[in-house]
Design a protein around this motif. Structure first.
Motif, PDB file in Angstrom:
ATOM      1  N   GLU A 266      46.973  34.921  46.665  1.00  0.00           N
ATOM      2  CA  GLU A 266      46.999  35.780  45.474  1.00  0.00           C
ATOM      3  C   GLU A 266      46.868  34.938  44.207  1.00  0.00           C
ATOM      4  O   GLU A 266      46.161  35.322  43.268  1.00  0.00           O
ATOM      5  CB  GLU A 266      48.286  36.609  45.446  1.00  0.00           C
TER       6      GLU A 266
ATOM      7  N   ALA B  81      43.239  44.749  37.268  1.00  0.00           N
ATOM      8  CA  ALA B  81      43.647  45.568  38.412  1.00  0.00           C
ATOM      9  C   ALA B  81      44.550  44.780  39.358  1.00  0.00           C
ATOM     10  O   ALA B  81      45.548  45.321  39.873  1.00  0.00           O
ATOM     11  CB  ALA B  81      42.411  46.077  39.154  1.00  0.00           C
ATOM     12  N   LEU B  82      44.240  43.500  39.586  1.00  0.00           N
ATOM     13  CA  LEU B  82      45.051  42.680  40.477  1.00  0.00           C
ATOM     14  C   LEU B  82      46.439  42.438  39.887  1.00  0.00           C
ATOM     15  O   LEU B  82      47.443  42.524  40.599  1.00  0.00           O
ATOM     16  CB  LEU B  82      44.349  41.353  40.775  1.00  0.00           C
TER      17      LEU B  82
ATOM     18  N   ASP C 284      48.027  44.386  37.834  1.00  0.00           N
ATOM     19  CA  ASP C 284      48.748  45.666  37.957  1.00  0.00           C
ATOM     20  C   ASP C 284      49.279  45.858  39.381  1.00  0.00           C
ATOM     21  O   ASP C 284      50.409  46.273  39.573  1.00  0.00           O
ATOM     22  CB  ASP C 284      47.840  46.832  37.564  1.00  0.00           C
ATOM     23  N   LYS C 285      48.440  45.543  40.363  1.00  0.00           N
ATOM     24  CA  LYS C 285      48.839  45.677  41.767  1.00  0.00           C
ATOM     25  C   LYS C 285      49.994  44.717  42.104  1.00  0.00           C
ATOM     26  O   LYS C 285      50.981  45.116  42.721  1.00  0.00           O
ATOM     27  CB  LYS C 285      47.643  45.400  42.667  1.00  0.00           C
TER      28      LYS C 285
END
Length: 86
Positions: A24, A76-77, A79-80
């Motif tokens: 990640e 987006a990542l 937020d995820k």
């Protein structure tokens, strides 16, 4: 120039209370570099720089993504990941 939403996501990523996984973190790094710098044109690090090579490879994999798309994917990542690590 990065958007305000991108800058906010970058600031949010720095406030995670737990560290994301290495995969990640590499994805965050690669998307951030692609969004802010563009394509990787630097030489690949030497064989003893394992961390540097991993970061270089992750960024180089994003070479066909525009800065705008990389920015959107980064937001987006973050937020995820914030649901898990914030």
């Amino acid at each position: 120039m990065p958007s305000a939403e991108f800058d906010a996501a970058a600031a949010k990523a720095k406030t995670f209370t737990k560290s994301p996984t290495n995969d990640e973190l590499l994805e965050l790094y690669a998307l951030f570099k692609q969004a802010t710098v563009g394509e990787n044109t630097t030489p690949r690090p030497g064989m003893f720089d394992i961390k540097g090579k991993a970061k270089w490879d992750a960024w180089s994999e994003k070479k066909d993504i525009t800065k705008e798309d990389a920015e959107a994917k980064y937001i987006a990542l973050v937020d995820k990941l914030s649901a898990t690590y914030a």
